[in-house]
Design a protein around this motif. Structure first.
Motif: not given
Lengths: 341, 341
Positions: B151-155
Motif C-alpha cells: 500500500c502507498k500512503p494515499e491508499h
C-alpha cells in the motif's frame, strides 16, 4: 575464562535488577565466567555494597553517561560515548570482553553495536528475532521483529540463513524449518517482495543452507510447524507485541467472569483460586523472561539485547545466552555460510 | 422493497447453510426485503424443497457454473461468467438487486466486484476490513486485511477515510478514531511509507475527514483506544489470522490442565465443567459469526463478503449487513467525501 560486559544502566529496573541478576549468574554458575559491570558509580556502587561479592569474578567499571529509553538511537551513539552502552561495546571491540549484555534502549544498542562492532563480512543487514509460544514441543523464533523495515528479498533470506545457524549451533535444533509469512500458503501469493523472497528461499534450500517449508499464514505461527518464521520488521514487531498483550486481555475478561461464578455461589472460593492459578499458568509460554534476551544476528561481535521490563532472572538468562553464543561460535558459522554467496 | 442477491454456492457449508440463513433472515425480519438466491438448480432446489417458502419474498435463479475456493481470482471472473458470483454482481449492476452477498472465494469476489461494479469515483483501491475484539465497550475494525499489498500512503489514508464513513453512518459510532499501526508510538517511526502516511492522516484530520490518534503498536489493538486500525494488507491479514488461532491454542493448553486438576482430585467434575464453559465464553469476542461479513469498501455497489466457514447465522447477519449498507447510503457518503480531494 570468558568475560561478559553487562550494562548496569539498561532496563526499567536498572541498576537494581541488573546487579541482582549478575550476582545470581555468577553464584549459580560457580564463577564459570567473569563479568564487568558498567554504569554510573554513584548509582551502582551503593547497591552493589549490599552484596557479598568477595570471591566472585565481578569487576565494576564507571561510565558517567547513560543512554535512556527516550534517546534517539543514532544521536545517542555519537553524543554519549561515555555511556555504559558505548563503553561496553568498545570493551568487546578491544577484546577485553567477549560479549555485551543490555536491557536498555534496543534501537540505540543496535545502532551502537553496528557502529562499534560492524557487520560480519557478507551480512547485508543485522537482524533481531524473538521467541514465540507453540503447541508442539520445540522452539519458534520470528525474524525480523522491528530492526528492519522495508526488507528486500535478499535481506529476508539472510535472516532465515542466520537464524538457521543460530538454532542449529546454539539452540540444539538439528533441522530448523523456515516458513515465509504471507497472506496465503500457495506459491505466488503476496507482494512482489514476497514472491521473490519465496524463490530465493527455495534457492537457499537447494544450496543446503536452510530447509524451507514454503509460505505460511498468521494462524500457523502458534501451531509450531516451523521453527523460523520470516517476515518484515513491521509484521514481526506487530505480531510480537500483539501476542504479548493477550494474557492481559484475557485476564481482564477472566477475572470478572470468575468473580461472577463465586458471587452467584456456583463455584467455591477454593476452586476459584485453584482455577485462576491454572489459568495464569497457561500463559507461561508467553513469558519473555525465560529466554532473557536475544543476540543481534549479523553483528561482528556478541551483543545481547533484553526486554526493557527485564527482571533479575531475565538478566541472568541473558548472561547465560552470551556465554552460549561465545562457546558455540555462532558468528564464525554465519561468516562461513554467508561467504559462500 | 430492497432486493438482495445471495450466492447459494459460496462457502464451505454451501448451499445448505446459505439456504438456511436466507430463510431465517426473511422469516425473522418479517419479509422486510426480498432475496434472489443464485446457484446450481440441481444442488439448491432439492434442499430448498425442504422448506416451506410460500409467502417468503424468495426467488431462485439458476447459474450453471461455480467459483470454487481453489479458483484463481482473475481467471475465475473471466472464465466463469455463468457462475452465481458473476451473475449476482451483474444483477446489482443492472439494478435488479441492491446488494450481493457471498461467503465464497474472497479474492474472486473482490476481483469480480471490481470488474462488474467498478470503483466509486475517487477511490484508488477498494479495501476490506475485519472486526477485532477489544477490552473497552465499542468496536474495533482493522483495515486492510489482505486485499491490498504494497500500500502507498494515499491508499492507507483512503482506507481510513472510507472506514470512518462506514463506522459513522452504518455502525453508529459518532466519532471514529484512527490509529496507524507502527513499530513505535512516536512521530517519525517506521518505514518511509508509514512516515508519509502519518502526515497524510494528519492532513485528513485537519480537513475534518477523520480523527487521528497517531501511531499505535501491536499491543494497543486489543485495548480499544481506537476504532480503526490502519495497516498494509499483509500486516492486517497476519494479525487477523493470528488472532483467530488463539482460542484453539489456549484451548489446547487449558483442556489437559483442567483434566489434571480433576484427575488429582483438586477440583470436582461439576466445578471443572462450569469453569470450562466460562473459559470457552471468554473467546466470544473472537467470534466472527456475530458480524457475519463485511462490505468491500470503495466498490461502486454493495458486495458483502463472508468467512468461508460461515454458518447459517453468519449468512443471516450478512444479509442484514447488506440491508444496512443500502439504507445508510454508505457509498454515497464515500463518494461525497472522496470527491473533495
Amino acid at each position: 575464562m570468558l568475560t561478559i560486559a553487562v550494562d548496569a544502566m539498561g532496563g526499567d529496573n536498572a541498576p537494581a535488577c541488573v546487579i541482582e541478576g549478575t550476582v545470581q549468574a555468577l553464584r549459580e554458575s560457580g564463577n564459570r565466567f567473569s563479568v564487568i559491570l558498567i554504569g554510573q558509580s554513584g548509582k551502582v556502587e551503593p547497591l552493589l555494597a549490599d552484596y557479598d561479592i568477595s570471591g566472585l569474578n565481578l569487576r565494576f567499571m564507571h561510565a558517567p553517561e547513560v543512554v535512556t529509553m527516550d534517546d534517539v538511537p543514532a544521536v545517542a551513539v555519537k553524543a554519549k560515548q561515555e555511556s555504559s552502552l558505548v563503553r561496553g561495546l568498545h570493551l568487546c571491540k578491544a577484546k577485553e570482553a567477549d560479549a555485551f549484555v543490555s536491557a536498555g534502549n534496543t534501537g540505540a544498542q543496535m545502532a551502537a553495536s553496528l557502529f562499534v562492532l560492524g557487520r560480519i563480512p557478507g551480512v547485508l543487514r543485522p537482524t533481531i528475532y524473538a521467541y514465540f509460544p507453540r503447541i508442539q514441543e520445540g522452539l519458534t523464533n520470528i525474524v525480523d521483529v522491528g530492526a528492519n523495515m522495508d526488507c528486500k528479498p535478499e535481506h529476508l533470506v539472510q535472516f532465515a540463513e542466520m537464524l538457521t545457524i543460530y538454532q542449529r549451533y546454539a539452540a540444539g535444533i538439528q533441522n530448523p524449518i523456515v516458513g515465509l509469512l504471507n497472506i496465503g500458503e500457495e506459491e505466488g501469493k503476496g507482494s512482489e517482495v514476497l514472491k521473490q523472497t519465496w524463490k530465493l528461499l527455495r534457492n537457499a534450500e537447494e544450496k543446503g543452507k536452510i530447509t524451507f517449508a514454503g509460505n505460511m499464514e498468521g494462524h500457523d505461527i502458534l501451531k509450531g510447524k516451523v521453527s523460523i518464521v520470516v517476515c518484515d520488521g513491521l509484521v514481526g514487531n506487530t505480531i510480537l507485541k500483539f501476542g504479548e498483550s493477550i494474557p492481559e486481555f484475557l485476564g481482564a475478561l477472566f477475572k470478572p467472569a470468575m468473580q461472577q461464578l463465586v458471587a452467584s455461589r456456583q463455584l467455591d472460593q477454593k476452586s476459584a483460586t485453584l482455577t485462576s492459578s491454572m489459568f495464569k499458568g497457561l500463559f507461561e509460554p508467553f513469558d519473555v523472561e525465560k529466554f532473557g534476551g536475544v543476540p543481534f544476528l549479523g553483528v561482528d561481535g556478541i551483543s545481547i539485547v533484553g526486554h526493557g521490563r527485564s527482571s533479575s532472572k531475565a538478566i541472568k538468562n541473558m548472561i547465560y545466552m552470551a556465554e552460549h553464543m561465545i562457546e558455540r561460535k555462532v558468528n564464525a558459522h554465519i561468516a562461513e555460510v554467508l561467504s559462500e554467496e
